[in-house]
Design a protein around this motif. Structure first.
Motif, PDB file in Angstrom:
ATOM      1  N   SER A  61      18.330  24.236 127.354  1.00 36.99           N
ATOM      2  CA  SER A  61      19.243  25.025 128.630  1.00 36.99           C
ATOM      3  C   SER A  61      19.319  26.646 127.238  1.00 36.99           C
ATOM      4  O   SER A  61      19.617  26.942 126.406  1.00 36.99           O
ATOM      5  CB  SER A  61      20.258  24.811 128.851  1.00 36.99           C
ATOM      6  N   PRO A  62      19.306  27.905 128.148  1.00 42.51           N
ATOM      7  CA  PRO A  62      18.791  29.218 127.378  1.00 42.51           C
ATOM      8  C   PRO A  62      20.866  28.941 126.824  1.00 42.51           C
ATOM      9  O   PRO A  62      21.530  28.605 128.297  1.00 42.51           O
ATOM     10  CB  PRO A  62      18.305  30.385 127.868  1.00 42.51           C
ATOM     11  N   ARG A  63      21.135  29.527 125.890  1.00 42.29           N
ATOM     12  CA  ARG A  63      22.842  29.773 125.425  1.00 42.29           C
ATOM     13  C   ARG A  63      22.669  31.301 126.206  1.00 42.29           C
ATOM     14  O   ARG A  63      22.010  32.644 125.210  1.00 42.29           O
ATOM     15  CB  ARG A  63      23.113  29.925 124.597  1.00 42.29           C
ATOM     16  N   ILE A  64      23.437  31.598 126.976  1.00 37.31           N
ATOM     17  CA  ILE A  64      23.678  33.018 127.283  1.00 37.31           C
ATOM     18  C   ILE A  64      24.749  33.363 126.420  1.00 37.31           C
ATOM     19  O   ILE A  64      25.967  32.760 126.813  1.00 37.31           O
ATOM     20  CB  ILE A  64      23.787  32.649 128.425  1.00 37.31           C
ATOM     21  N   CYS A  65      24.847  34.854 125.722  1.00 39.95           N
ATOM     22  CA  CYS A  65      26.038  34.992 125.403  1.00 39.95           C
ATOM     23  C   CYS A  65      26.001  36.638 126.199  1.00 39.95           C
ATOM     24  O   CYS A  65      24.887  37.105 125.887  1.00 39.95           O
ATOM     25  CB  CYS A  65      25.439  34.951 123.680  1.00 39.95           C
ATOM     26  N   SER A  66      26.957  37.556 125.862  1.00 39.62           N
ATOM     27  CA  SER A  66      27.092  38.301 125.738  1.00 39.62           C
ATOM     28  C   SER A  66      26.789  39.578 124.852  1.00 39.62           C
ATOM     29  O   SER A  66      26.345  40.884 124.786  1.00 39.62           O
ATOM     30  CB  SER A  66      28.173  39.682 126.117  1.00 39.62           C
ATOM     31  N   LYS A  69      27.617  38.830 117.984  1.00 38.61           N
ATOM     32  CA  LYS A  69      28.504  37.782 117.586  1.00 38.61           C
ATOM     33  C   LYS A  69      29.297  36.886 118.776  1.00 38.61           C
ATOM     34  O   LYS A  69      29.518  36.148 117.767  1.00 38.61           O
ATOM     35  CB  LYS A  69      29.846  39.334 117.740  1.00 38.61           C
ATOM     36  N   GLU A  70      28.848  37.043 120.162  1.00 38.30           N
ATOM     37  CA  GLU A  70      29.877  35.669 120.598  1.00 38.30           C
ATOM     38  C   GLU A  70      28.281  34.586 120.678  1.00 38.30           C
ATOM     39  O   GLU A  70      28.957  33.514 120.774  1.00 38.30           O
ATOM     40  CB  GLU A  70      29.620  36.651 122.019  1.00 38.30           C
ATOM     41  N   LEU A  71      27.256  35.025 120.452  1.00 40.73           N
ATOM     42  CA  LEU A  71      26.151  34.161 120.008  1.00 40.73           C
ATOM     43  C   LEU A  71      26.401  33.339 118.785  1.00 40.73           C
ATOM     44  O   LEU A  71      26.704  31.625 118.952  1.00 40.73           O
ATOM     45  CB  LEU A  71      25.271  34.908 120.338  1.00 40.73           C
ATOM     46  N   TYR A  72      26.777  33.929 117.358  1.00 40.10           N
ATOM     47  CA  TYR A  72      26.958  33.408 116.229  1.00 40.10           C
ATOM     48  C   TYR A  72      28.132  32.080 116.200  1.00 40.10           C
ATOM     49  O   TYR A  72      27.740  31.056 116.079  1.00 40.10           O
ATOM     50  CB  TYR A  72      26.906  33.849 115.316  1.00 40.10           C
ATOM     51  N   PHE A  73      29.320  32.526 116.732  1.00 37.68           N
ATOM     52  CA  PHE A  73      30.510  31.901 117.238  1.00 37.68           C
ATOM     53  C   PHE A  73      30.138  30.309 117.616  1.00 37.68           C
ATOM     54  O   PHE A  73      30.757  30.080 118.258  1.00 37.68           O
ATOM     55  CB  PHE A  73      31.680  32.519 117.580  1.00 37.68           C
ATOM     56  N   PRO A  79      27.610  23.185 118.916  1.00 39.29           N
ATOM     57  CA  PRO A  79      25.769  22.259 118.981  1.00 39.29           C
ATOM     58  C   PRO A  79      24.947  22.503 120.541  1.00 39.29           C
ATOM     59  O   PRO A  79      25.407  22.175 121.834  1.00 39.29           O
ATOM     60  CB  PRO A  79      25.754  21.069 118.369  1.00 39.29           C
ATOM     61  N   VAL A  80      23.763  22.849 120.842  1.00 37.15           N
ATOM     62  CA  VAL A  80      23.251  22.977 121.642  1.00 37.15           C
ATOM     63  C   VAL A  80      22.045  22.484 121.541  1.00 37.15           C
ATOM     64  O   VAL A  80      21.437  21.896 120.537  1.00 37.15           O
ATOM     65  CB  VAL A  80      22.307  24.892 121.891  1.00 37.15           C
ATOM     66  N   LEU A  81      21.490  21.549 122.526  1.00 37.54           N
ATOM     67  CA  LEU A  81      20.236  20.560 122.608  1.00 37.54           C
ATOM     68  C   LEU A  81      18.884  21.090 123.010  1.00 37.54           C
ATOM     69  O   LEU A  81      18.815  22.736 123.315  1.00 37.54           O
ATOM     70  CB  LEU A  81      20.715  19.483 123.609  1.00 37.54           C
TER      71      LEU A  81
END
Length: 265
Positions: A61-66, A69-73, A79-81
């Motif tokens: 599933s996509p990792r949605i971040c604004s 920096k938010e994506l990094y942390f 963890p993402v599958l």
């Protein structure tokens, strides 16, 4: 004086990209020298792996971040599958290096396929994967996991762990052998001769020297170190991690395996 404010846009992010993510976060908090959200994203994008786009294309599933920096942390903390849920990916918060855990389903477990009287595949509420391997009874314990070095961070020492729990009823897991080897460089026989002795229960730690014992993780699971290696250039090689007890041939029961994790030292 905040000297960052005197620098041209983009210079600050270039400078901080040579520090750690922790130092960058502190600098962001105390300095007004960052002129735009774009400059912030430019910096945090440099802390992401070079092949991040390729990795993210394999997410379940996509990792949605604004923001970057938010994506990094978020990748450090959660963890993402990927690869259909058989592999998990995260970042080490201290170094930004890549971490992977291979699910139990992707491991080579002797007697682990279509033999529910030996190993049972079950859901576990604390596992990041849909299934874990639950050991009922075996005499021959042999678990292997293989990772391609091109997926890992270069110029990095990795430590490999078996991530597991023990059922309330367990036995025969006091002593086992473990090793990590480059498949094309070191034979199984050579690796077995250099294998370290580990205990999945730690009960013999006071009676044996140089015995590796399990540690509790922050996620509630246990981990035991299987070995370590240096991923120098990230060439296309396979690294195998193995846990085995195939000499005493006594009964073993109660091991719950979530996976094998490759994590920067």
């Amino acid at each position: 004086m905040d000297y960052f404010r005197l620098l041209p846009e983009g210079c600050v992010s270039d400078i901080l990209s040579f520090t750690s993510s922790k130092d960058a976060a502190i600098s962001f908090a105390i300095s007004r020298g960052f002129n735009s959200a774009a400059e912030s994203d430019l910096l945090w994008e440099k802390f992401l792996p070079e092949d991040y786009e390729n990795i993210s294309s394999r997410y379940v599933s996509p990792r949605i971040c604004s923001s970057k920096k938010e994506l990094y942390f978020s990748l450090c903390d959660s963890p993402v599958l990927m690869d259909g849920g058989t592999l998990s990916f995260s970042l080490d918060k201290k170094t930004g290096k890549k971490c992977f855990m291979i699910s139990a389903r992707e491991l080579a477990i002797v007697w682990g396929v279509d033999t529910p009287w030996y190993w049972e595949w079950i859901a576990h509420p604390d596992s990041r994967f849909s299934e874990v391997a639950h050991l009922h009874t075996v005499f021959w314990l042999d678990i292997r996991g293989t990772m391609g070095t091109q997926m890992l961070s270069k110029r990095t020492r990795y430590v490999v762990y078996l991530v597991f729990k023990l059922a309330e009823e367990h036995w025969g897991l006091e002593i086992a052998n473990a090793f990590v080897r480059f498949v094309n460089r070191v034979s199984n026989r050579e690796a077995e001769e250099q294998a370290s002795t580990v205990s999945l229960v730690g009960e013999n730690a006071s009676r044996r020297r140089n015995l590796k014992c399990p540690q509790r993780r922050v996620d509630g699971w246990m981990e035991i170190e299987l070995g370590n290696f240096i991923n120098d250039t990230g060439d296309d090689e396979d690294v195998e991690a193995r846990l085995m007890e195939i000499t005493q041939l006594h009964g073993k029961c109660g091991l719950i395996v979530q996976g094998i994790e490759f994590r920067p030292e």
